[in-house]
Design an enzyme around this catalytic site. Sequence first.
Site, short mmCIF file in Angstrom:
data_model
loop_
_atom_site.label_atom_id
_atom_site.label_comp_id
_atom_site.label_asym_id
_atom_site.label_seq_id
_atom_site.Cartn_x
_atom_site.Cartn_y
_atom_site.Cartn_z
N ASP A 72 0.85 -1.19 0.00
CA ASP A 72 0.00 0.00 0.00
C ASP A 72 0.89 1.24 0.00
O ASP A 72 1.68 1.44 0.93
CB ASP A 72 -0.88 -0.03 1.26
CG ASP A 72 -1.92 1.09 1.28
OD1 ASP A 72 -1.76 2.08 0.53
OD2 ASP A 72 -2.89 0.96 2.04
N TYR A 90 -7.66 16.63 -6.97
CA TYR A 90 -6.89 15.89 -7.99
C TYR A 90 -6.00 16.85 -8.78
O TYR A 90 -4.79 16.62 -8.93
CB TYR A 90 -7.88 15.17 -8.90
CG TYR A 90 -7.29 14.38 -10.04
CD1 TYR A 90 -6.41 13.34 -9.81
CD2 TYR A 90 -7.66 14.65 -11.36
CE1 TYR A 90 -5.89 12.60 -10.86
CE2 TYR A 90 -7.16 13.92 -12.41
CZ TYR A 90 -6.27 12.89 -12.17
OH TYR A 90 -5.76 12.16 -13.22
N LYS A 110 -1.94 16.94 -8.74
CA LYS A 110 -1.17 16.69 -9.97
C LYS A 110 -0.27 17.89 -10.29
O LYS A 110 0.83 17.72 -10.82
CB LYS A 110 -2.12 16.40 -11.13
CG LYS A 110 -2.85 15.05 -11.03
CD LYS A 110 -1.92 13.85 -11.04
CE LYS A 110 -2.64 12.53 -11.30
NZ LYS A 110 -1.78 11.36 -11.06
N1 LIG Z 1 -7.19 7.12 -17.26
C1 LIG Z 1 -7.13 8.42 -17.56
O1 LIG Z 1 -7.95 9.00 -18.32
C2 LIG Z 1 -6.04 9.25 -16.96
C3 LIG Z 1 -5.83 10.54 -17.44
C4 LIG Z 1 -4.80 11.30 -16.91
C5 LIG Z 1 -4.01 10.77 -15.92
N2 LIG Z 1 -4.24 9.52 -15.46
C6 LIG Z 1 -3.41 9.02 -14.38
O2 LIG Z 1 -2.92 7.73 -14.68
C7 LIG Z 1 -2.70 7.02 -13.47
C8 LIG Z 1 -3.29 5.62 -13.56
O3 LIG Z 1 -4.59 5.67 -14.01
P1 LIG Z 1 -5.34 4.35 -14.41
O4 LIG Z 1 -6.61 4.79 -15.04
O5 LIG Z 1 -4.43 3.43 -15.13
O6 LIG Z 1 -5.66 3.75 -12.97
P2 LIG Z 1 -6.10 2.32 -12.55
O7 LIG Z 1 -7.18 2.55 -11.59
O8 LIG Z 1 -6.36 1.46 -13.73
O9 LIG Z 1 -4.83 1.73 -11.84
C9 LIG Z 1 -4.43 2.16 -10.65
C10 LIG Z 1 -3.81 0.95 -9.89
O10 LIG Z 1 -3.40 1.43 -8.64
C11 LIG Z 1 -3.71 0.46 -7.66
N3 LIG Z 1 -3.83 1.11 -6.34
C12 LIG Z 1 -4.89 1.82 -5.89
N4 LIG Z 1 -4.64 2.24 -4.62
C13 LIG Z 1 -3.42 1.77 -4.29
C14 LIG Z 1 -2.62 1.87 -3.11
N5 LIG Z 1 -3.05 2.52 -2.02
N6 LIG Z 1 -1.40 1.28 -3.11
C15 LIG Z 1 -0.95 0.60 -4.22
N7 LIG Z 1 -1.67 0.48 -5.35
C16 LIG Z 1 -2.90 1.05 -5.39
C17 LIG Z 1 -5.02 -0.15 -8.11
O11 LIG Z 1 -5.20 -1.43 -7.51
C18 LIG Z 1 -4.84 -0.18 -9.61
O12 LIG Z 1 -4.32 -1.42 -10.05
C19 LIG Z 1 -3.26 7.89 -12.36
O13 LIG Z 1 -2.22 8.61 -11.73
C20 LIG Z 1 -4.18 8.84 -13.09
O14 LIG Z 1 -4.34 10.07 -12.40
C21 LIG Z 1 -5.22 8.73 -15.95
#
Ligand SMILES: NC(=O)c1ccc[n+]([C@@H]2O[C@H](COP(=O)([O-])OP(=O)(O)OC[C@H]3O[C@@H](n4cnc5c(N)ncnc54)[C@H](O)[C@@H]3O)[C@@H](O)[C@H]2O)c1
Length: 257
Positions: free
Chosen positions: A66, A163, A167
């Site tokens: 975590d 958020y 960021k």
């Molecule tokens: N998807 C989008 O449109 C988008 C756009 C801009 C930025 N982002 C950024 O990309 C990143 C990932 O996004 P995503 O959509 O792939 O997310 P996701 O939810 O698919 O993956 C996040 C992973 O983090 C893990 N996680 C959650 N809490 C945790 C913790 N406390 N400790 C360890 N692991 C933990 C989850 O189990 C999950 O596998 C983020 O930082 C998000 O802000 C995403």
Amino acid sequence: MKPMRIDGTRAIVIGGGGEGIGRGITRAYAAAGASVAVTDLDPERANVAAAEVTAAGGTACAIGGDVRSSDDVDAMFARAVRELGGLDVLVTVVGGQVAFVPAVRLHEMLDEDWDLVYELNLRYVARAARAAIRTFLDQGNGGSIVSVGSVTGFMAAPRQAAYGAAKAGLLSLAKTVSTEYASEGIRMNVIAAGAVATAVAASAQDPDAVDQIPVGRYGTVADVAAAALFLASPASSYMIGQRLVIDGGISVRGPFS
Ligand SMILES: NC(=O)c1ccc[n+]([C@@H]2O[C@H](COP(=O)([O-])OP(=O)(O)OC[C@H]3O[C@@H](n4cnc5c(N)ncnc54)[C@H](O)[C@@H]3O)[C@@H](O)[C@H]2O)c1
């Protein structure tokens, strides 16, 4: 054109489950010749990402933990260094708002929700960067920290104020870290992603909003992974404390275009 190679690079990816960005980066790094420690709160998700790599002939290990716990983060790094034989790259991926707390305007936001979003988008990144830097300094060979951020770090983030603010903080952290450790070959850069088609994000993405993206499609995890590969490689060694915007033009489109 030949794909970029990072053979021999040892990387830890913080948050690599599902079909998300962490899994895409894990896959891309391994395909480019790196060995990868993929970590996740849910160890099964990390296992799935690592198994996909080994099935394709690459090298990866899965570690659960975590990011909100300093003890967990330190343990994840100790194990990654042990299993990979050292560390060259840290990628922080975990983040978001809609997956963790309600999307509301600021006057409705609870303190505990703000704190959780801040923790999961900025505070833990500093914790993980600290662990990586300690390892990089011990090894004496420098290192690259790549943090997955968002265009909300420099654009408005309606109903996601915490958020966006967190960021935005990533870029400040990247500038400070890079300046403090540049002479030791340690650098940190941020990827500012636009709207990426992942399972979690899909619930918050309006299908009609794709018209607002100049390239006419959502980003893919491969788009973000390509930027992460560049930032891990020596090709970006003169780039420190910067943000790389991967957004299909979201941030360059004005109101009259
Ligand atoms: N998807 C989008 O449109 C988008 C756009 C801009 C930025 N982002 C950024 O990309 C990143 C990932 O996004 P995503 O959509 O792939 O997310 P996701 O939810 O698919 O993956 C996040 C992973 O983090 C893990 N996680 C959650 N809490 C945790 C913790 N406390 N400790 C360890 N692991 C933990 C989850 O189990 C999950 O596998 C983020 O930082 C998000 O802000 C995403």
